[in-house]
Design a protein around this motif. Structure first.
Motif, short mmCIF file in Angstrom:
data_model
loop_
_atom_site.label_atom_id
_atom_site.label_comp_id
_atom_site.label_asym_id
_atom_site.label_seq_id
_atom_site.Cartn_x
_atom_site.Cartn_y
_atom_site.Cartn_z
N GLN A 4 0.84 -1.20 0.00
CA GLN A 4 0.00 0.00 0.00
C GLN A 4 0.87 1.24 0.00
O GLN A 4 1.87 1.33 0.69
CB GLN A 4 -0.89 0.00 1.25
CG GLN A 4 -1.82 1.20 1.32
CD GLN A 4 -2.78 1.11 2.49
OE1 GLN A 4 -3.30 0.04 2.79
NE2 GLN A 4 -3.02 2.22 3.15
N GLN A 48 -5.72 -1.07 8.96
CA GLN A 48 -6.31 -0.79 7.64
C GLN A 48 -7.63 -1.53 7.44
O GLN A 48 -8.29 -1.36 6.43
CB GLN A 48 -5.35 -1.21 6.53
CG GLN A 48 -3.93 -0.73 6.70
CD GLN A 48 -3.84 0.77 6.55
OE1 GLN A 48 -4.30 1.34 5.58
NE2 GLN A 48 -3.27 1.42 7.56
N ASN A 65 -10.82 0.23 6.28
CA ASN A 65 -10.68 1.31 5.31
C ASN A 65 -11.52 1.01 4.08
O ASN A 65 -11.79 -0.13 3.78
CB ASN A 65 -9.23 1.47 4.91
CG ASN A 65 -8.42 2.16 6.00
OD1 ASN A 65 -8.96 2.49 7.05
ND2 ASN A 65 -7.15 2.34 5.75
N VAL A 74 2.47 1.33 4.82
CA VAL A 74 2.15 0.64 6.06
C VAL A 74 3.39 -0.12 6.50
O VAL A 74 4.49 0.38 6.30
CB VAL A 74 0.89 -0.23 5.89
CG1 VAL A 74 0.40 -0.75 7.23
CG2 VAL A 74 -0.21 0.62 5.27
#
Lengths: 237, 429, 412
Positions: free
Chosen positions: B101, B200, B203, B224
């Protein structure tokens, strides 16, 4: 119509047994008007409860309109109560926030009649007791005598084989009591079988057949002599 | 049906006549159900299966590899670039994807506005789309590993272009152009199963999907977790080094595929071991989506704790309602007796009670949904981490109604049985 | 007061009494555990962090333009930002940081002495030590003293070498360790002058809390270097130290001040360090608040049911109460009679409450960390339930005094 043989009803508590009825025998024929008298605690209420299928009995046999009560389950007993028996209570037992129509309607609901049939029967019953015009009244808007007449209409609406009245005039003054009694007599002459528990010897005397209950047994079958030797009752409702 | 209507009418009359009583009873019951419902809403959406149609066929790949000197401790789901490339090479899985990510700021190339939109980037491989069933509205995935092409999500499409088919247009990121080759439909995935770790999990789905090689080429940062046992000078420097940051998922449709895949990664670990690396005390792991979500403890333990408390509270509310109803039936036993005397069967009395509890249940359900919504808002306020987790949907409303009906039935049951059993002859005196 | 008669009356309504007992005891159990959770949340918030939390403001920001890929440009903007912020009225100092204290993991690495044997295993807590890169005033800015050695100076700044190609490999930076970390890495000697895998120790800072959730001394572990990290797609942090009482005033100006230097930045967050601490524990305080809300609701339900219970009890016993009145009981006696029923229930519930309290505590401890109940908390909860119940009973009890003795003579 009603045939009780050797009926016994025993109430048990931890320490004592009370024989409310012992070897009680009674036969009532269609069209009879029977007055049941007796002192307090003699067993007349128990008799009425057993006769009305509200209470069970411990011994003996009981036939109502040719049907043996022994061994019937709750459904069958309820059905019998609904179809064959009309109750009239001392304290009327009307539901205070139902109007007259709904009060009389109650037993019919459990019979499964359709709306038209119920309406017809309710109007007839109220007509019979002279309160047809007040179908929308609440019980509290009526006098005691009128309330008892509603209760009678409720008992009649199901067109029962037998009316069971428990001190129907016990809560009424003498004028109202007379009116209610006159109504019962009319119904009797029109063919209803009636069993009435009463304290009042005059009332007892006015009906066709008297029995006296003491200590759970019938002690006297004698008929009170009619007042003034006249058994005919004028009905003014 | 006629009896039902009759009972409904009776119940209605009852409710109106004993207003205060029923308001107290229904509102306490509804508060209990409402709190419970809010909690269920949270736990339910935390524990939903994000991709029910194939969750048992998608597997996270966690490798038993470690280059540090201490091999104790659990496996970590992130792997090196080289590991990821080896996973990608497999010809066993139906689909394979690896990803990391990142985050960039993007604007339309040539647009007058200089504002850039923050965009979460999924740097991944084309297998991502068929594996996750990502729904394309327009276009399709990129074809070349180093293509300066991207797929964008619906949210970003709305933000930058106001929606529509914008395939062929170009976004500027860090001063470089990237061609849009695909646009996704609005896409909800809760929890975000392909990236549940490190905060996360709830999200929204990503804004930009880009080729992983392109992301590395352009030094798009690892947003991350990122662990390294080498000194790594830039994002692209990760190629060939011991920097752990990529996660891998595979779709295995048959048991045979799964077995083969397990063998494939086991061989790989062994091969790495022979090259002088360490093994941890665990085996290579293939966990399907739901196992994976459980393993990553997606359901917040605090919510479970609160769940224990809310169930107790619901029990208290049921106890309360039940004892109130007992008192109510006690006070209405005269009417019940009368009905029995004129020929109502026990069944009839029970049925009438049932209708009344149904009516109570419906009132309770309405209030419970209302309270439930309120408590959910309060919970979210007190507990910001929940913000994206829970929404009230049809299924939840249905659950709410069922719980309300059930609880009111449970509360009613014992009092009703008692009232059916009352001896007839005594009540009418 | 005739306890036997009361018990008998309660036994007659075993179902209702049983329900109320359960209900009250659950309420006690939940209340105690709520207070435990709330207490521990408050305790966490109030634990001293040993740096000037009250005087600090944190800014999180990230560049949005490719221009910041040029590290020289990035650094010049950072320097201008800091200068401009420092010039704001009320600001004492400001510095850039790669990460901020009060955190759950961040930029970590292992710290060990340079001569640490290759085959030895480093203790787990030394494998993930937060590494701070900030300016020479980074520690002073937080209000943390140097207790041994010296602070970092301009000469310690490695930024230029780091971003000059070819020089990065040769860097040996000078670092400051916190006291606990220094002791852990160099157990039996002064750390000053010693070499670690991350550079040479030139100073030791007083301990302060960096990772509040860590157990033992590892919550104090940190390493500080003088370095302006300039990677444009990583979040950057400024910490601004202000004069007491100026936090809100300065906080309001920071966004515009920074954007006026260069607008192509996303200011993600501007908040006081105190607020950051609160947010850090938000899950704990949030859970405590949820439990508190539930406890309040439970007390409310208790009030409702105590009221209803007493109310129906009174209606049911009208005649007996009338008889008592007829036999000479005073209104007071009747009130006492009704109340004593509630008290007996509470007494029973408080005994059962011990079980529910411990049971709930054990159940909760399966999923979260929770301390054990104490007698004091238990007594408190019993008290609250007792008072709430008594209050709710008051109205029905008062009503009984209105029952006329005449009722005794009526048949019901």
């Amino acid at each position: 119509m009603l045939n009780m043989k050797d009926i016994s009803r025993i109430y048990r508590s931890d320490t004592i047994q009370t024989h409310a009825l012992r070897d009680f025998n009674l036969q009532v024929n269609t069209g009879e008007f029977v007055a049941v008298t007796g002192p307090s605690g003699s067993g007349k209420s128990t008799f009425l409860n057993v006769a009305g299928l509200l209470d069970s009995f411990d011994k003996g046999s009981y036939e109502l309109d040719g049907i043996n009560i022994q061994g019937l389950n709750d459904d069958e007993l309820s059905r019998l109560r609904n179809e064959k028996i009309g109750f009239i209570f001392q304290n009327y037992n009307l539901i205070p926030d139902f109007n007259l129509f709904d009060n009389v309607d109650m037993p019919l609901r459990y019979r499964g009649f359709n709306a038209t049939e119920r309406k017809r029967r309710i109007s007839n019953a109220l007509e019979q007791v002279g309160l047809a015009s007040r179908a929308n009244y609440l019980p509290s808007q009526l006098s005691g005598g009128q309330q008892q007449r509603v209760a009678i209409a409720r008992a009649l609406a199901g067109e029962p084989k037998i009316l069971l009245a428990d001190e129907p005039t016990g809560n009424l003054d003498s004028l109202m009591a007379r009116q209610v009694m006159e109504l019962l007599h009319t119904l009797n002459t029109e063919g209803s079988t009636i069993i009435m528990v009463t304290h009042d010897p005059d009332q007892a005397r006015a009906v066709g057949r008297n029995i006296q209950v003491i200590d759970g047994q019938i002690t006297d079958h004698s008929v009170y002599a009619p007042i003034n030797g006249n058994a005919t009752i004028n009905v003014n409702v | 049906m006629e009896m039902f209507n009759y009972y409904l009418k009776l119940s209605m009359r009852n409710l109106v006549r004993n207003r205060l009583f029923f308001i107290l009873m229904i509102s306490t019951l509804a508060v209990g159900v409402g709190v419970f419902l809010a909690n269920i809403a949270i736990i339910k959406s935390m524990s939903t299966d994000p991709i029910p149609q194939k969750s048992e066929r998608i597997f996270n790949v966690t490798l038993n590899i470690w280059t540090g000197n201490d091999a104790s401790g659990d496996l970590i789901e992130i792997m090196r670039y080289d590991d990821a490339m080896h996973i990608l090479k497999n010809d066993i899985a139906t689909h394979t994807m690896v990803h990391y990510q990142s985050q960039v700021y993007a604007r339309e190339l040539g647009s007058k506005s200089l504002t850039r939109q923050k965009a979460v980037v999924r740097a991944t491989t084309p297998g991502f789309f068929p594996l996750t069933d990502a729904p394309f509205a327009f276009g399709s995935s990129w074809q070349q590993d180093h293509a300066k092409q991207i797929v964008i999500g619906d949210t970003l499409n709305q933000k930058i272009f106001g929606g529509g088919n914008n395939v062929g247009k170009t976004l500027e990121i860090d001063g470089k152009p990237f061609e849009i080759v695909g646009i996704l439909k609005p896409w909800k995935l809760k929890p975000l199963f392909y990236h549940v770790a490190y905060g996360q999990k709830f999200n929204p789905t990503d804004d930009i999907f880009a080729p992983i090689e392109t992301a590395l080429d352009n030094e798009w940062a690892i947003n991350v977790r990122n662990s390294a046992t080498d000194r790594i000078n830039s994002v692209s420097d990760n190629r060939g080094k011991n920097g752990y940051f990529i996660q891998a998922f595979v779709q295995l449709d048959t048991l045979a595929q799964k077995k083969e895949m397990q063998q494939y990664i086991n061989n790989y670990s062994q091969q790495r071991l022979q090259q002088g690396e360490n093994l941890r005390d665990y085996d290579n792991r293939l966990l399907d989506v739901n196992q994976w979500l459980v393993h990553k403890e997606v359901v917040d333990e605090r919510m479970l704790a609160f769940g224990i408390a809310t169930s107790l509270f619901l029990a208290v509310c049921i106890f309360n309602a039940s004892s109130l109803l007992l008192a109510r039936f006690h006070s209405s036993r005269f009417e019940t007796g009368l009905r029995r005397a004129v020929g109502a069967r026990m069944k009839d009395v029970f049925y009438q009670g049932l209708v009344e509890s149904l009516l109570i249940g419906i009132c309770c359900a309405i209030f419970a949904l209302l309270f439930g919504w309120m408590f959910l808002q309060i919970s979210i306020n007190l507990f910001p981490a929940l913000e994206h987790t829970s929404d009230i949907d049809g299924a939840l409303i249905l659950i709410g109604v069922i719980i309300a009906l059930t609880t009111s039935f449970i509360s009613m049951l014992y009092p009703l049985i008692r009232s059916c059993r009352t001896s007839l002859s005594t009540t009418l005196k | 007061m005739n306890i036997k008669a009361l018990l008998k009356a309660l036994r007659l309504r075993k179902f209702a009494t049983g329900l109320l007992l359960l209900q009250l005891s659950l309420t006690i159990g939940l209340m105690v555990n709520t207070v435990i959770l709330t207490n521990s949340a408050i305790e966490k918030l109030n634990k001293p962090l040993l740096f000037d939390v009250e005087q600090l403001i944190v800014v999180d920001l990230i560049p949005t333009s490719g221009a910041f890929r040029d590290t020289d440009y990035y650094q010049s903007i950072t320097k201008q930002d800091i200068a401009k912020i420092t010039a704001i009225d009320g600001v004492i100092s400001a510095a850039h940081y790669n990460q901020v204290p009060i955190q759950n993991g961040g930029w970590n690495g292992n710290v060990q002495s340079a001569d640490f044997p290759d085959d030895a295993v480093l203790p787990r807590e030394l494998r993930n030590v937060p590494q701070f890169f900030t300016s020479k005033i980074g520690l002073q800015n937080l209000g943390v003293e140097i207790i041994e050695g010296r602070a970092l100076t301009d000469a310690d700044d490695i930024t230029h070498d780091f971003y000059t190609s070819g020089k990065r490999r040769g860097i040996e930076q000078n670092v400051i360790l916190t006291e606990s970390l220094a002791k852990a890495v160099f157990p039996n000697k002064s750390a000053i002058g010693e070499l670690t895998n991350n550079g040479r120790v030139v100073g030791v800072a007083k301990d302060f809390v960096i990772s509040p959730t860590f157990e033992g001394p590892s919550k104090f572990y940190a390493l500080f270097g003088n370095f302006m990290y300039s990677q444009s797609d990583f979040e950057q942090h400024y910490i601004v130290r202000v004069q007491p009482g100026k936090v809100a005033e300065v906080q309001a100006q920071l966004r515009d001040t920074i954007l006026s230097v260069q607008a192509e930045r996303d200011i993600i967050n501007v908040e006081s360090m105190a607020k950051r601490l609160q947010n850090f524990y938000r899950q704990d305080t949030g859970l405590a608040s949820l439990f508190a809300m539930l406890s309040m609701l439970m007390i409310l339900v208790t009030i409702v049911s105590s009221f209803a219970h007493a109310h129906f009890h009174v209606t049911q016993q009208r005649k007996f109460i009338g008889i008592r009145r007829a036999l000479g009981a005073r209104k007071k006696d009747i009130m006492l009679y009704v109340f004593s029923e509630n008290w007996m229930l509470n007494f029973g519930a408080s005994l059962l409450g011990i079980a529910t309290m411990v049971g709930l505590n054990i159940a909760l401890s399966q999923v979260i960390t929770i301390e054990k109940p104490t007698i004091l908390l238990y007594a408190l909860a019993v008290c609250v339930v007792f008072v709430a119940g008594s209050l709710a009973t008051w109205l029905p009890a008062y009503k009984t005094t209105k029952i006329s003795p005449v009722i005794a003579t009526k048949t019901l």
